[in-house]
Design a protein around this motif. Sequence first.
Motif, PDB file in Angstrom:
ATOM      1  N   LYS A  67      84.811 101.022 -51.946  1.00  0.00           N
ATOM      2  CA  LYS A  67      83.532 100.270 -52.537  1.00  0.00           C
ATOM      3  C   LYS A  67      82.446 100.803 -52.723  1.00  0.00           C
ATOM      4  CE  LYS A  67      80.624  96.278 -51.394  1.00  0.00           C
ATOM      5  NZ  LYS A  67      80.460  94.833 -50.728  1.00  0.00           N
ATOM      6  N   THR A  77      93.847 104.303 -38.784  1.00  0.00           N
ATOM      7  CA  THR A  77      92.913 104.161 -40.128  1.00  0.00           C
ATOM      8  C   THR A  77      91.563 104.754 -40.132  1.00  0.00           C
ATOM      9  OG1 THR A  77      93.719 101.610 -40.450  1.00  0.00           O
ATOM     10  CG2 THR A  77      91.722 102.294 -41.617  1.00  0.00           C
ATOM     11  N   GLY A 106      84.823 102.992 -47.137  1.00  0.00           N
ATOM     12  CA  GLY A 106      86.099 102.592 -47.332  1.00  0.00           C
ATOM     13  C   GLY A 106      87.053 102.783 -46.310  1.00  0.00           C
ATOM     14  N   TRP A 107      88.264 102.747 -46.450  1.00  0.00           N
ATOM     15  CA  TRP A 107      89.302 103.321 -45.523  1.00  0.00           C
ATOM     16  C   TRP A 107      90.397 103.782 -46.077  1.00  0.00           C
ATOM     17  CZ3 TRP A 107      93.073  99.933 -46.190  1.00  0.00           C
ATOM     18  CH2 TRP A 107      92.824  98.757 -46.597  1.00  0.00           C
ATOM     19  N   SER A 136      94.540 103.918 -59.875  1.00  0.00           N
ATOM     20  CA  SER A 136      95.252 103.374 -58.639  1.00  0.00           C
ATOM     21  C   SER A 136      97.026 103.327 -59.342  1.00  0.00           C
ATOM     22  CB  SER A 136      95.005 102.050 -58.767  1.00  0.00           C
ATOM     23  OG  SER A 136      95.774 101.229 -57.801  1.00  0.00           O
ATOM     24  N   LYS A 144      94.616 103.626 -44.598  1.00  0.00           N
ATOM     25  CA  LYS A 144      95.479 103.340 -43.564  1.00  0.00           C
ATOM     26  C   LYS A 144      96.759 104.305 -43.688  1.00  0.00           C
ATOM     27  CE  LYS A 144      97.931  99.446 -41.510  1.00  0.00           C
ATOM     28  NZ  LYS A 144      97.148  99.575 -40.233  1.00  0.00           N
ATOM     29  N   HIS A 185      87.971 105.508 -41.552  1.00  0.00           N
ATOM     30  CA  HIS A 185      86.964 104.835 -42.193  1.00  0.00           C
ATOM     31  C   HIS A 185      85.946 105.919 -42.649  1.00  0.00           C
ATOM     32  CE1 HIS A 185      88.940 101.799 -39.467  1.00  0.00           C
ATOM     33  NE2 HIS A 185      88.644 100.967 -40.314  1.00  0.00           N
ATOM     34  N   GLU A 211      84.613  97.860 -56.459  1.00  0.00           N
ATOM     35  CA  GLU A 211      85.594  98.085 -55.402  1.00  0.00           C
ATOM     36  C   GLU A 211      87.110  98.033 -55.734  1.00  0.00           C
ATOM     37  OE1 GLU A 211      85.356  95.064 -52.203  1.00  0.00           O
ATOM     38  OE2 GLU A 211      84.223  93.865 -53.687  1.00  0.00           O
ATOM     39  N   LYS A 219      91.274  98.023 -54.035  1.00  0.00           N
ATOM     40  CA  LYS A 219      92.130  98.202 -52.842  1.00  0.00           C
ATOM     41  C   LYS A 219      93.714  98.637 -53.506  1.00  0.00           C
ATOM     42  CE  LYS A 219      93.326  94.821 -49.835  1.00  0.00           C
ATOM     43  NZ  LYS A 219      93.363  93.884 -48.776  1.00  0.00           N
ATOM     44  N   GLU A 223      97.748 102.573 -47.529  1.00  0.00           N
ATOM     45  CA  GLU A 223      97.022 101.719 -48.288  1.00  0.00           C
ATOM     46  C   GLU A 223      95.540 102.191 -48.151  1.00  0.00           C
ATOM     47  OE1 GLU A 223      96.213  96.786 -48.683  1.00  0.00           O
ATOM     48  OE2 GLU A 223      96.498  97.798 -46.604  1.00  0.00           O
ATOM     49  N   GLN A 224      94.694 101.975 -49.274  1.00  0.00           N
ATOM     50  CA  GLN A 224      93.392 102.425 -49.260  1.00  0.00           C
ATOM     51  C   GLN A 224      92.454 101.334 -49.821  1.00  0.00           C
ATOM     52  OE1 GLN A 224      95.360 104.324 -51.634  1.00  0.00           O
ATOM     53  NE2 GLN A 224      96.578 104.912 -50.168  1.00  0.00           N
ATOM     54  N   TYR A 225      91.161 101.321 -49.437  1.00  0.00           N
ATOM     55  CA  TYR A 225      90.027 100.732 -49.838  1.00  0.00           C
ATOM     56  C   TYR A 225      88.903 101.442 -50.030  1.00  0.00           C
ATOM     57  CZ  TYR A 225      86.055  97.218 -49.833  1.00  0.00           C
ATOM     58  OH  TYR A 225      85.004  96.560 -50.183  1.00  0.00           O
TER      59      TYR A 225
END
Length: 766
Positions: free
Chosen positions: A191, A221, A200-201, A239, A203, A223, A273, A275, A187-189
């Motif tokens: 912004k 994770t 972002g990050w 995505s 995981k 960051h 942003e 996710k 999983e990623q995020y």
Amino acid sequence: MTGITSCSNAKKDNTTKFSPADYVNPFIGASTSTSAAGVYHGLGKTFPGATTPYGMVQVSPNTITGGDNSPGYSYEHKTIEGFAFTQMSGVGWFGDLGNFLVMPTTGELKKIAGKEDGSITGYRSYYDKKSEVAEAGFYSVDLTDYGINVQSSTTPRCGILKFTFPENKKSRIQIDLARRVGGTSVEQYVKVVDQYTIKGWMKCTPDGGGWGDGEGNTNYTVHFFARFSKPLENYGFWSADIPDGWSRKKDDVVSAPYLTRVSEAPVITGKDEMKGKHLGFYTEFPTQEEEQITLKVGISFVDMEGAENNFNTEIASLDFNEVKTQARQLWDKELSRIKISGGSDDDKTIFYTALYHTMIDPRIFTDADGRYMGGDNTIYSTNETFTKRTIFSGWDVFRSQFPLQTIINPSLVSDQINSLVTLAEQSGKEYYERWEIVNAYSGCMLGNPALSVLADAYVKGIRTFDVEKAYEYAKNTSRVFGNDKLGYTPSELSISHTLEYAYTDWCISQLASAMGKDEEAKVYAQKSQAYRNIFDKEKGWFRPRKADGSWQDWPENARTTEWYGCVESNPYQQGWFVPHDIEGMVELMGGRKAVLADLYSFFDKTPDDLLWNDYYNHANEPVHFVPFLFNKLNEPWNTQKWSRHICKNAYRNEVEGIVGNEDAGQMSAWYVLTASGIHPSCPGDTRLEITSPVFDRVDFRLDPDYARGEKFTIIAHDNSPANIYIQKAVLNGEEYSECYLDFSDIVQGGVLELYMGSTPNKEWGK
């Protein structure tokens, strides 16, 4: 892959100040090739990219995802798929990290790297091998598909990439946020913070493969806080919709169905942003010929605020050349802990590159503000009492890497012990992990190597940790993993388990004795005799034993049968591992003459190239103490002969110049110590074996917080490739007849002079 001309050419100007970084060639060991190694383990598995001493960040080219390619790079590959900001060094078991993969491109946007063999196309690019430059803290290469030059450098917690673009209306920097060596982030995020910045990050869990393809239990994770030098005016995301039921481990993520799914991911614009399960980010722009664009990135394993603070603390105000210069200065400072003279330029390059490789791990895991992620996924602060570190390849590094650091960098040893103690406490396990990576109790390999590092540190005066708590956790470790139940360990790897547990129980006895716990010392000393319980007197060697007390079947050629009772070795190799009781081992084996005859055969049957073999297999760790057995058996000239032979043949200034996995500093530390003329035969004991130095003079700089002296010097008079035998020795002006030193001789400072000759002096050192 034998002649490397693309490393630093800055070296060997005797009129300038000594700069050991001039002699670092990061291409040494930078191959995962199994065909070149002749065995499944491959070769050095180091990375050539930029990093700083023990840095959190490594900005390095990646040529492959998946398989057993832990550094993400292998020299023989012809294409590059991007530049990641975290890498492992020198290890097997499929690897991990390789996060935040950045690639500069032009033309049509492609969302997958594709395959090296061209069977699936993507954004990866061929590169000009002649353009590839790797130095301490710097890397550069030309991507020929795009006409883009890429350069990288780092600070301890940040990295920088500089791209020189051609003229193009559609140039681009794209980032694969899902990418991970040996798998994928799950999983990623991301912004967009402002006109130049994203954060972002990513995981990473066992479901996404990674260490041991998920069996290593890594859960972390990464960051990031990243700033582009060119405004973000035309940017977007992709995505991929990965179905919940899909497996996402090392082979899955490079399969055609998975890559097809990612390649079909929609491009999303008009958002700031995102996710998702498999995200990418890109920024597009027109470029002029030779236009330079930089990307600076701060990394944290704590939180996004930590990444931003690391960025602002270390790299925000620096340009590329300033970062590169600072990185090189850091390397010169650390590498100057040992100064050598004599030997050829190749010898010096092998030595300082080996020392460089001992300074990758254990890397810092603490942010610039002192915070770190603890073993219970809670944020802690070191309160400046120690630096939290990660990647403890225990089974490997207790043998040479940490004994080396007790001399040149005792505070690092203290950091490692504090890191292991706090992890044992925070995790609630209250015992030590044998192979720690980003707080994971990975279970990789066997034995209790942390107990060796702990005892070795304590008896050498490194005690800047909670000693009583460390001791209790040591005893717990032996109870959880040890020979207590039967006096040996019945398993498919019975020999390795039993011998290694016996040794580390002896380490506890050493620790207990030094702490004044005499009765407990006796208990663990008795436990250390467990090795006797798997010695089959009828066969005359160690033999795997079952839980009911019977022996496992003895196959033909049992002693040289790999995996027969032993991990990554055979009984002939593993069976010499009773370092704490050589006298008892020799008695079991039939006495000194029988043991010497067996050792002669062991070495004589070893191939000169020292690649993976059934005898002295320097490509793997179980035999690394064996050359020093001759000192213990009153034939020190054979220790001198074989240690020089190994230094000459197992280490070269070539890509294939490390005969096995570098193993987080162990293979290199063996060379650094042995080429200097000393090496331990039993960590936890203060005795260091004297052997034949490769160099005419070696100066160890000592740490005033731990040592009384300023430096310890070894001088080899009349040294040469032919004069490998010690004729006599002088310690601090007095003739010296022992073939070993005590650690106290080193830390009080002084000079050991060795007088060398071409034939053995069989009277010295007996």
